[in-house]
Design a protein around this motif. Structure first.
Motif, PDB file in Angstrom:
ATOM      1  N   ALA A  32       0.850  -1.188   0.000  1.00  0.00           N
ATOM      2  CA  ALA A  32       0.000   0.000   0.000  1.00  0.00           C
ATOM      3  C   ALA A  32       0.885   1.237   0.000  1.00  0.00           C
ATOM      4  O   ALA A  32       1.763   1.377   0.856  1.00  0.00           O
ATOM      5  N   GLU A  33       0.646   2.116  -0.975  1.00  0.00           N
ATOM      6  CA  GLU A  33       1.439   3.324  -1.116  1.00  0.00           C
ATOM      7  C   GLU A  33       0.528   4.546  -1.098  1.00  0.00           C
ATOM      8  O   GLU A  33      -0.517   4.558  -1.745  1.00  0.00           O
ATOM      9  N   ALA A  34       0.949   5.575  -0.367  1.00  0.00           N
ATOM     10  CA  ALA A  34       0.181   6.804  -0.240  1.00  0.00           C
ATOM     11  C   ALA A  34       0.796   7.904  -1.101  1.00  0.00           C
ATOM     12  O   ALA A  34       2.021   8.029  -1.189  1.00  0.00           O
ATOM     13  N   PHE A  35      -0.056   8.699  -1.746  1.00  0.00           N
ATOM     14  CA  PHE A  35       0.417   9.850  -2.516  1.00  0.00           C
ATOM     15  C   PHE A  35      -0.740  10.821  -2.711  1.00  0.00           C
ATOM     16  O   PHE A  35      -1.896  10.515  -2.374  1.00  0.00           O
ATOM     17  N   THR A  36      -0.436  11.992  -3.226  1.00  0.00           N
ATOM     18  CA  THR A  36      -1.475  12.946  -3.595  1.00  0.00           C
ATOM     19  C   THR A  36      -1.387  13.229  -5.085  1.00  0.00           C
ATOM     20  O   THR A  36      -0.297  13.282  -5.663  1.00  0.00           O
ATOM     21  N   TYR A  37      -2.547  13.396  -5.697  1.00  0.00           N
ATOM     22  CA  TYR A  37      -2.597  13.862  -7.072  1.00  0.00           C
ATOM     23  C   TYR A  37      -2.245  15.356  -7.105  1.00  0.00           C
ATOM     24  O   TYR A  37      -2.173  16.019  -6.063  1.00  0.00           O
ATOM     25  N   SER A  38      -2.038  15.899  -8.287  1.00  0.00           N
ATOM     26  CA  SER A  38      -1.675  17.316  -8.410  1.00  0.00           C
ATOM     27  C   SER A  38      -2.770  18.229  -7.873  1.00  0.00           C
ATOM     28  O   SER A  38      -2.507  19.365  -7.481  1.00  0.00           O
ATOM     29  N   SER A  39      -3.994  17.716  -7.824  1.00  0.00           N
ATOM     30  CA  SER A  39      -5.122  18.475  -7.269  1.00  0.00           C
ATOM     31  C   SER A  39      -5.091  18.524  -5.741  1.00  0.00           C
ATOM     32  O   SER A  39      -5.862  19.262  -5.129  1.00  0.00           O
ATOM     33  N   GLY A  40      -4.222  17.720  -5.129  1.00  0.00           N
ATOM     34  CA  GLY A  40      -4.165  17.641  -3.672  1.00  0.00           C
ATOM     35  C   GLY A  40      -4.996  16.521  -3.096  1.00  0.00           C
ATOM     36  O   GLY A  40      -4.969  16.288  -1.885  1.00  0.00           O
ATOM     37  N   VAL A  41      -5.734  15.786  -3.935  1.00  0.00           N
ATOM     38  CA  VAL A  41      -6.566  14.686  -3.454  1.00  0.00           C
ATOM     39  C   VAL A  41      -5.676  13.525  -2.995  1.00  0.00           C
ATOM     40  O   VAL A  41      -4.777  13.093  -3.733  1.00  0.00           O
ATOM     41  N   CYS A  42      -5.932  13.027  -1.785  1.00  0.00           N
ATOM     42  CA  CYS A  42      -5.173  11.906  -1.239  1.00  0.00           C
ATOM     43  C   CYS A  42      -5.566  10.608  -1.942  1.00  0.00           C
ATOM     44  O   CYS A  42      -6.759  10.376  -2.207  1.00  0.00           O
ATOM     45  N   ALA A  43      -4.572   9.759  -2.202  1.00  0.00           N
ATOM     46  CA  ALA A  43      -4.828   8.489  -2.888  1.00  0.00           C
ATOM     47  C   ALA A  43      -3.999   7.390  -2.255  1.00  0.00           C
ATOM     48  O   ALA A  43      -2.867   7.617  -1.812  1.00  0.00           O
ATOM     49  N   LEU A  44      -4.579   6.198  -2.207  1.00  0.00           N
ATOM     50  CA  LEU A  44      -3.904   5.028  -1.658  1.00  0.00           C
ATOM     51  C   LEU A  44      -3.906   3.949  -2.728  1.00  0.00           C
ATOM     52  O   LEU A  44      -4.969   3.473  -3.137  1.00  0.00           O
ATOM     53  N   GLU A  45      -2.719   3.583  -3.196  1.00  0.00           N
ATOM     54  CA  GLU A  45      -2.600   2.521  -4.196  1.00  0.00           C
ATOM     55  C   GLU A  45      -2.374   1.195  -3.480  1.00  0.00           C
ATOM     56  O   GLU A  45      -1.373   1.010  -2.803  1.00  0.00           O
ATOM     57  N   VAL A  46      -3.328   0.282  -3.647  1.00  0.00           N
ATOM     58  CA  VAL A  46      -3.315  -1.009  -2.963  1.00  0.00           C
ATOM     59  C   VAL A  46      -3.100  -2.094  -4.004  1.00  0.00           C
ATOM     60  O   VAL A  46      -3.822  -2.161  -4.996  1.00  0.00           O
ATOM     61  N   SER A  47      -2.122  -2.949  -3.781  1.00  0.00           N
ATOM     62  CA  SER A  47      -1.835  -3.965  -4.785  1.00  0.00           C
ATOM     63  C   SER A  47      -1.571  -5.323  -4.159  1.00  0.00           C
ATOM     64  O   SER A  47      -1.060  -5.427  -3.040  1.00  0.00           O
ATOM     65  N   GLY A  48      -1.968  -6.361  -4.909  1.00  0.00           N
ATOM     66  CA  GLY A  48      -1.641  -7.740  -4.602  1.00  0.00           C
ATOM     67  C   GLY A  48      -0.889  -8.317  -5.779  1.00  0.00           C
ATOM     68  O   GLY A  48      -0.377  -7.584  -6.632  1.00  0.00           O
ATOM     69  N   ALA A  49      -0.822  -9.637  -5.857  1.00  0.00           N
ATOM     70  CA  ALA A  49      -0.062 -10.280  -6.924  1.00  0.00           C
ATOM     71  C   ALA A  49      -0.630  -9.969  -8.308  1.00  0.00           C
ATOM     72  O   ALA A  49       0.115  -9.793  -9.273  1.00  0.00           O
ATOM     73  N   ARG A  50      -1.965  -9.872  -8.444  1.00  0.00           N
ATOM     74  CA  ARG A  50      -2.579  -9.686  -9.748  1.00  0.00           C
ATOM     75  C   ARG A  50      -3.424  -8.423  -9.862  1.00  0.00           C
ATOM     76  O   ARG A  50      -3.775  -8.017 -10.974  1.00  0.00           O
ATOM     77  N   CYS A  51      -3.765  -7.838  -8.749  1.00  0.00           N
ATOM     78  CA  CYS A  51      -4.802  -6.809  -8.724  1.00  0.00           C
ATOM     79  C   CYS A  51      -4.286  -5.533  -8.058  1.00  0.00           C
ATOM     80  O   CYS A  51      -3.576  -5.592  -7.056  1.00  0.00           O
ATOM     81  N   THR A  52      -4.654  -4.380  -8.626  1.00  0.00           N
ATOM     82  CA  THR A  52      -4.307  -3.076  -8.043  1.00  0.00           C
ATOM     83  C   THR A  52      -5.523  -2.163  -8.097  1.00  0.00           C
ATOM     84  O   THR A  52      -6.223  -2.120  -9.116  1.00  0.00           O
ATOM     85  N   TYR A  53      -5.780  -1.465  -7.007  1.00  0.00           N
ATOM     86  CA  TYR A  53      -6.804  -0.428  -7.046  1.00  0.00           C
ATOM     87  C   TYR A  53      -6.317   0.814  -6.325  1.00  0.00           C
ATOM     88  O   TYR A  53      -5.490   0.746  -5.414  1.00  0.00           O
ATOM     89  N   ILE A  54      -6.800   1.969  -6.784  1.00  0.00           N
ATOM     90  CA  ILE A  54      -6.450   3.242  -6.175  1.00  0.00           C
ATOM     91  C   ILE A  54      -7.688   3.784  -5.478  1.00  0.00           C
ATOM     92  O   ILE A  54      -8.713   4.051  -6.116  1.00  0.00           O
ATOM     93  N   LEU A  55      -7.574   3.922  -4.175  1.00  0.00           N
ATOM     94  CA  LEU A  55      -8.668   4.397  -3.331  1.00  0.00           C
ATOM     95  C   LEU A  55      -8.453   5.858  -2.982  1.00  0.00           C
ATOM     96  O   LEU A  55      -7.322   6.275  -2.717  1.00  0.00           O
ATOM     97  N   LEU A  56      -9.532   6.631  -2.994  1.00  0.00           N
ATOM     98  CA  LEU A  56      -9.501   8.004  -2.494  1.00  0.00           C
ATOM     99  C   LEU A  56     -10.084   7.975  -1.083  1.00  0.00           C
ATOM    100  O   LEU A  56     -11.302   8.073  -0.899  1.00  0.00           O
ATOM    101  N   PRO A  57      -9.250   7.786  -0.058  1.00  0.00           N
ATOM    102  CA  PRO A  57      -9.759   7.452   1.273  1.00  0.00           C
ATOM    103  C   PRO A  57     -10.611   8.531   1.922  1.00  0.00           C
ATOM    104  O   PRO A  57     -11.524   8.214   2.687  1.00  0.00           O
ATOM    105  N   PHE A  58     -10.337   9.808   1.605  1.00  0.00           N
ATOM    106  CA  PHE A  58     -11.075  10.893   2.246  1.00  0.00           C
ATOM    107  C   PHE A  58     -12.070  11.567   1.310  1.00  0.00           C
ATOM    108  O   PHE A  58     -12.842  12.415   1.732  1.00  0.00           O
ATOM    109  N   ASN A  59     -12.049  11.214   0.036  1.00  0.00           N
ATOM    110  CA  ASN A  59     -12.951  11.795  -0.961  1.00  0.00           C
ATOM    111  C   ASN A  59     -13.922  10.725  -1.455  1.00  0.00           C
ATOM    112  O   ASN A  59     -13.746  10.130  -2.509  1.00  0.00           O
ATOM    113  N   GLY A  60     -14.932  10.471  -0.654  1.00  0.00           N
ATOM    114  CA  GLY A  60     -15.984   9.535  -1.047  1.00  0.00           C
ATOM    115  C   GLY A  60     -15.618   8.071  -0.960  1.00  0.00           C
ATOM    116  O   GLY A  60     -16.435   7.225  -1.299  1.00  0.00           O
ATOM    117  N   GLN A  61     -14.399   7.766  -0.529  1.00  0.00           N
ATOM    118  CA  GLN A  61     -13.889   6.388  -0.602  1.00  0.00           C
ATOM    119  C   GLN A  61     -14.112   5.820  -2.004  1.00  0.00           C
ATOM    120  O   GLN A  61     -14.387   4.634  -2.197  1.00  0.00           O
TER     121      GLN A  61
END
Length: 364
Positions: A27-56
């Motif tokens: 799990a890696e945390a970063f912000t987009y250029s807009s300032g929106v927080c994002a969490l990139e979650v990955s397993g062996a085959r699957c990756t999703y990017i969650l916006l934890p504070f913006n609507g999940q």
């Protein structure tokens, strides 16, 4: 054994930062250029990017490196409370006091307060249980309107080791002493695949499939409105004409919706898929206890290309006034807590073939 990290906005910067590593999970945390927080979650085959504070919102979803999310004008999410000014996510929670397209009688925003809600808490955890190793994300949003409504909405997503399935379990807690009539839709926006076939757990008749004819007014040209209306009328007579994706013969500009009342299996679950020409399938299954219908939403405009082939739903997309008039809302008792359950997956060809056969044998 489980390990849980409670997220704060201070953990997110423009540079990616690893918050968690456990086995195949990361799990890696970063912000987009807009300032929106994002969490990139990955397993062996699957990756999703969650916006934890913006609507999940789940902003992006990939399996084996292939992007599954709709195409849109938005490469990155914007920090806004206007639904259409940041529309391009894979999964958007819609509701709860209202949901759908507001009519002239509706004061609510498009799809309610949930899509861009500011979550007060968010977290990520890993662990192992009887189903094996997993990584899970979640959060909670407290909504309060004095003398009327108070609820806590807490969505979660689980990814199992080696898996390509997002397991969603979302709780709604009524914080008041009065019943809470609610509406909900999981707006799951897949990429369409030309030649793909829809397989769904319901008879293809007018009792189970409702096609919605819309009046676009001056929002689109008279010529485009006629093309869309003509195609809508065709589907009202025979909805199976939309069951194989074909850009040349179908009209989804700017959009077209139909609502399917699914017939649940022996466990109370409904099943739907976009079965691709390569044998893989985009798959949605949901518990019909509180989500008895699935809206099919298609938008293929040139800029948008989306196949919401199954949006699990308490009713349909026609707004709060329509839902009240047609008794489509669900009721949560005083201080009651319920759980909404649905699964989202990409199936490999062998599994896709098997599940498609099960659906077609039982319901079609």
């Amino acid at each position: 054994m489980k390990a849980k990290i409670h997220l704060t906005k201070e953990m997110f910067t423009s540079q990616k930062r690893v918050l968690l590593e456990s086995g195949e999970f990361r799990a890696e945390a970063f912000t987009y250029s807009s300032g929106v927080c994002a969490l990139e979650v990955s397993g062996a085959r699957c990756t999703y990017i969650l916006l934890p504070f913006n609507g999940q919102q789940v902003w992006r979803f990939q399996v084996d490196g292939e992007e599954m999310t709709m195409r849109s004008m938005f490469e990155e999410p914007e920090d806004t409370q206007d639904f259409e000014s940041t529309y391009g996510a894979f999964l958007i929670h819609c509701g709860l006091t209202a949901m759908g397209n507001p009519s002239e009688e509706d004061p609510h925003p498009l799809h309610g307060e949930l899509p861009l809600a500011h979550y007060q808490s968010a977290w990520i955890e890993t662990g192992e249980d009887e189903e094996g190793a997993f990584i899970r994300t979640g959060g909670s949003y407290l909504y309060r309107n004095a003398l009327e409504t108070a609820y806590v909405y807490s969505p979660t997503l689980r990814l199992n080791a080696g898996g390509t399935e997002l397991i969603a379990r979302d709780t709604i807690e009524n914080r008041r002493s009065q019943p809470f009539p609610f509406m909900y839709m999981s707006h799951i926006n897949w990429r369409p695949f030309e030649g793909a076939r829809f397989v769904y757990g319901a008879p293809a008749d007018k009792e189970h499939i409702e096609v919605f004819r819309e009046d676009w007014g001056d929002a689109i040209s008279a010529e485009d409105a006629k093309r869309l209306d003509d195609y809508t009328l065709e589907l009202m007579e025979d909805p199976t004409k939309a069951d194989v994706i074909c850009k040349e013969t179908q009209v989804y500009d700017p959009e077209l919706c139909l609502c399917i009342r699914y017939v649940p299996d022996e466990n109370g679950w409904a099943h739907s898929m976009q079965l691709r020409p390569d044998g893989k399938a985009c798959y949605v299954a949901f518990d019909t206890a509180y989500l008895p219908t699935g809206v099919r939403w298609m938008a293929r405009t040139g800029e948008e290309d989306s196949c919401g082939f199954c949006l699990p739903n308490t009713g349909n997309h026609k707004g709060r006034a329509y839902a009240i008039a047609h008794d489509l809302r669900k009721i949560l008792g005083p201080h009651e807590t319920i759980e909404l359950k649905y699964n989202i997956a990409v199936l490999d060809p062998e599994d896709a073939k098997k599940r498609a056969a099960e659906i077609e044998k039982k319901w079609n």
